[in-house]
Every structure is written in structure tokens, then in C-alpha cells.
Enzyme design. Sequence first.
Site, PDB file in Angstrom:
ATOM      1  N   LYS A  29       0.861  -1.193   0.000  1.00  9.24           N
ATOM      2  CA  LYS A  29       0.000   0.000   0.000  1.00  9.24           C
ATOM      3  C   LYS A  29       0.883   1.223   0.000  1.00  9.24           C
ATOM      4  O   LYS A  29       2.034   1.184   0.455  1.00  9.24           O
ATOM      5  CB  LYS A  29      -0.867   0.023   1.268  1.00  9.24           C
ATOM      6  CG  LYS A  29      -2.106   0.886   1.139  1.00  9.24           C
ATOM      7  CD  LYS A  29      -3.239   0.102   0.525  1.00  9.24           C
ATOM      8  CE  LYS A  29      -4.532   0.848   0.481  1.00  9.24           C
ATOM      9  NZ  LYS A  29      -5.652  -0.062   0.222  1.00  9.24           N
TER      10      LYS A  29
HETATM   11  N1  GLU Z   1      -7.409   0.091  -2.947  1.00  6.24           N
HETATM   12  C1  GLU Z   1      -8.173  -1.102  -3.189  1.00  6.24           C
HETATM   13  C2  GLU Z   1      -8.216  -1.974  -1.967  1.00  6.24           C
HETATM   14  O1  GLU Z   1      -8.076  -1.513  -0.852  1.00  6.24           O
HETATM   15  C3  GLU Z   1      -7.731  -1.827  -4.462  1.00  6.24           C
HETATM   16  C4  GLU Z   1      -6.299  -2.212  -4.512  1.00  6.24           C
HETATM   17  C5  GLU Z   1      -5.885  -2.787  -5.875  1.00  6.24           C
HETATM   18  O2  GLU Z   1      -6.691  -2.861  -6.781  1.00  6.24           O
HETATM   19  O3  GLU Z   1      -4.711  -3.157  -5.978  1.00  6.24           O
HETATM   20  O4  GLU Z   1      -8.459  -3.158  -2.046  1.00  6.24           O
END
Ligand code: GLU
Length: 424
Positions: free
Chosen positions: A114
Site C-alpha cells: 500500500k
Molecule cells: N485500494 C483497493 C483496496 O483496498 C484496491 C487495490 C488494488 O486494486 O490493488 O483493495
Amino acid sequence: MSEKLSFVSPTANSPWGTYLSQVDRVVPYLGPLARWVETLKRPKRALIVDVPIEMDDGTIAHFEGYRVQHNMSRGPGKGGVRFHPDVTLEEVMALSAWMTIKTAAVNLPYGGAKGGIRVDPKKLSLQELEKITRRYTSEIGIIIGPHTDIPAPDVNTNGQIMAWMMDTYSMNVGGTATGVVTGKPLHLGGSLGRVKATGRGVFVTGREAARRLGMDLRGARIAVQGFGNVGSVAAELFAEAGAKIVAVQDHTGTIVNTNGLDLAKLIPVANKEGVVAFKSGGDIVPNEDFWNVACDILIPAALEGQITAERAQKTTAKLVLEGANGPTVPQADDILAERGVLVVPDVICNAGGVTVSYFEWVQDFSSFFWDEDEINVRLDRIMMNALNQIWDTADKHKITLRTATYAVACERILMARQERGLYP
Ligand code: GLU
């Protein structure tokens, strides 16, 4: 014997503290793999970067950016990038760890990562937003890549930001690397169905949970916190299935209508100005009253730590669908379980987004694009299979869906860890 991490001081309800207690709860169900569990309690790699940009008024401003790769045992890191004034390293660590659990829970060949920048993007001009995105991408460029770590949208980031990230990375490597980020615009290697995928996954898992509870969606009352890409899409799908959206809260405030809000009118207003601007469609109430609104289903689809112990006591919902990451603190989880409220946890409930991100990444590599029906059929199948397996695990051990999801996911992650072994 492992040393404690020195760079975070989690508390019981902080994101990383919440995550650690979720991991502790699964240990009894891991058997001999529990030997490896410490690996889940620390990120593999965490990068803090300085992001300086020249503002429109000529001043130089510095922002703090992060990219955390929590675990890569099962594949490259995967997870969004968040632009928010409250972003911290600790929060990004927790969000990256939840991605590890999520990708394993739905069995995608990814680890978890992240990123984020501590900034209020609403205060930036479009030009400043582009500069901050490009400089951040360049700074984290040393650890991201189509085969190492693939960012995507999260809170306050979107397809345009992904396009700038893809372009910046591509310029730096001297090619066009569409597979370095997902959630891109359609004509840049994006996938049909990606924008609505997270909300759709919330609906698919929620519909199945309601069916198993014997709850009829027709006439079911739903309260939604957060009305972005996740909350508004889930609300629309539930309304199409006959449910009434009785309360919506966003960053501007809370609107309530016990007869059901008219979403066709609310959504365009909310997208532009926030839900409070839709005064004619319902009553504007103080934010804390959102948690008292009589409802059958509660969808937290905003930020972490929203369902506190006190709010868990108050809610009349029988079903909680976690569209957000980490919305429920551990003590609230226990209260909801005691009160017989079923929680479909974030790490399965909102996995639709990363699942279609995976489809996008696969399509980019094969340069062959699927139609939207195919995407949705595959998405629904993956979500349903994962949920069914988790439900069976919960029934078998008499545990919550959250701990069952961790049991299924952690077994996959730690098995991969064990089979790979430690290097050197
Ligand atoms: N931000 C989204 C989540 O928390 C998607 C992450 C992604 O598609 O890699 O799952």
C-alpha cells in the site's frame, strides 16, 4: 524470539494495533504453520519518501509519501495509493497487511502492499496534483514495477492519477509499462468493470450473506458511510435489488430518509458537492446520529476505526458489510459478535476491486481485453467461491467470518513462506 518494531507504537484501536489483534486471533487455527506467524506482524519493506513540488504560487512545498510492501510470499506486492491529510506510516502498514490477507483470501497470485501521501488533495490545483503524483511515483519507482509491486487507486486517487503514475514510471524505464499500475483509464490498458468492481463485490458478498441469514433484500433498510466509488456503487446495486437506502454519510455530513433516498438524484449531487447539498431529498442530521438510524444492513465504506465499541452497541443492523478497510475496531468486533450481528469483513467484502485489478494486469500482459460480462461473471464466481470457503471454515471452527477469512488466507501465505524457506 523476535524484536519489537521500533518505528510504530500501535494502540488497541489504531490500524496496525487492530491488524495485530486480528492476526493473534487466528493463531490457534494455524496448526504447525503458527511457527511462521511473526512474518505477518512486520512489513517486508517500508519506504518513506520526501515529495517536494513547486506550488502554483511559486512556493516550494514538501509532503511525506510512503510505500509499504507487507508480504510478497505469494506474488508481487499489490495495493492502492491513498492521498489523505491523515495518512501515516502506521496506517499504510496496516493497509498493506490487509492487502496481503485480502489477495490470499480470494486466492489472487499477489502479496500485499500500500502507498500514500500525507496531503489534502482537495487543496491542490490539478497541476499541483499531477506534480505530486509524478514526483511520488518517481521516488517509489525504485521498488514498484509490473513484476514487483503494482499500485492502484484508493481513497482520493483515480484513473487520471493512475495514468500519471503509469506515464512517470514508463518514462523513467524508457518504455510503456501498462502493467505497473491498475485502475487505469480504459484506453490506457484499463479494464472494463474496474471502477464499479469494489462496490459490486460488496453487493455480491452482501446478497449472499443476506440470503444465508434469511433476510429479504426487498425493503431492507441500508445505511451507508462513505459515498465514493465503493459506497455509492454498492448502494445503487442494493437499491436495484429492492433495498431502501435510508441514510448516507460522507465528508460533508449525514442525510437520512426513512422512506429511502432517491439515488438517481442523490448521486450526481453527491459527486459534485457532497450528500448534504441534497437537502430536498432527506433530513440533514448530526454525524453521530448516523449510527442510531434504524437499519438492517450497515455499510461502512469510508475510513478505518469507524465502528467503535459504543457505535457497535447502538447499531440496529443485523448485517455489516465492510466496504472500507479496517472500519471495525477489535472490541467492536466482539460486541457485534455477541449481539449476533454478522460482519462480512473487509478482507473479503471489498476484495472485488483488487480482483478486477488482477484481471486488468492479466489483460495488459496478454494485450487481449475481455468484455464487461466476462469480467463480472468471473468476479462474481471468485467472490462467491471465496465466501463459501470462508463460511465453511467459520462453521467448522465456530468462529467469526473475519477469523475464518484470516485462517484461509494465512494458511496460504504461511504455506508459501514455508515452502520457499528462508534465504539465505
Ligand atoms: N485500494 C483497493 C483496496 O483496498 C484496491 C487495490 C488494488 O486494486 O490493488 O483493495
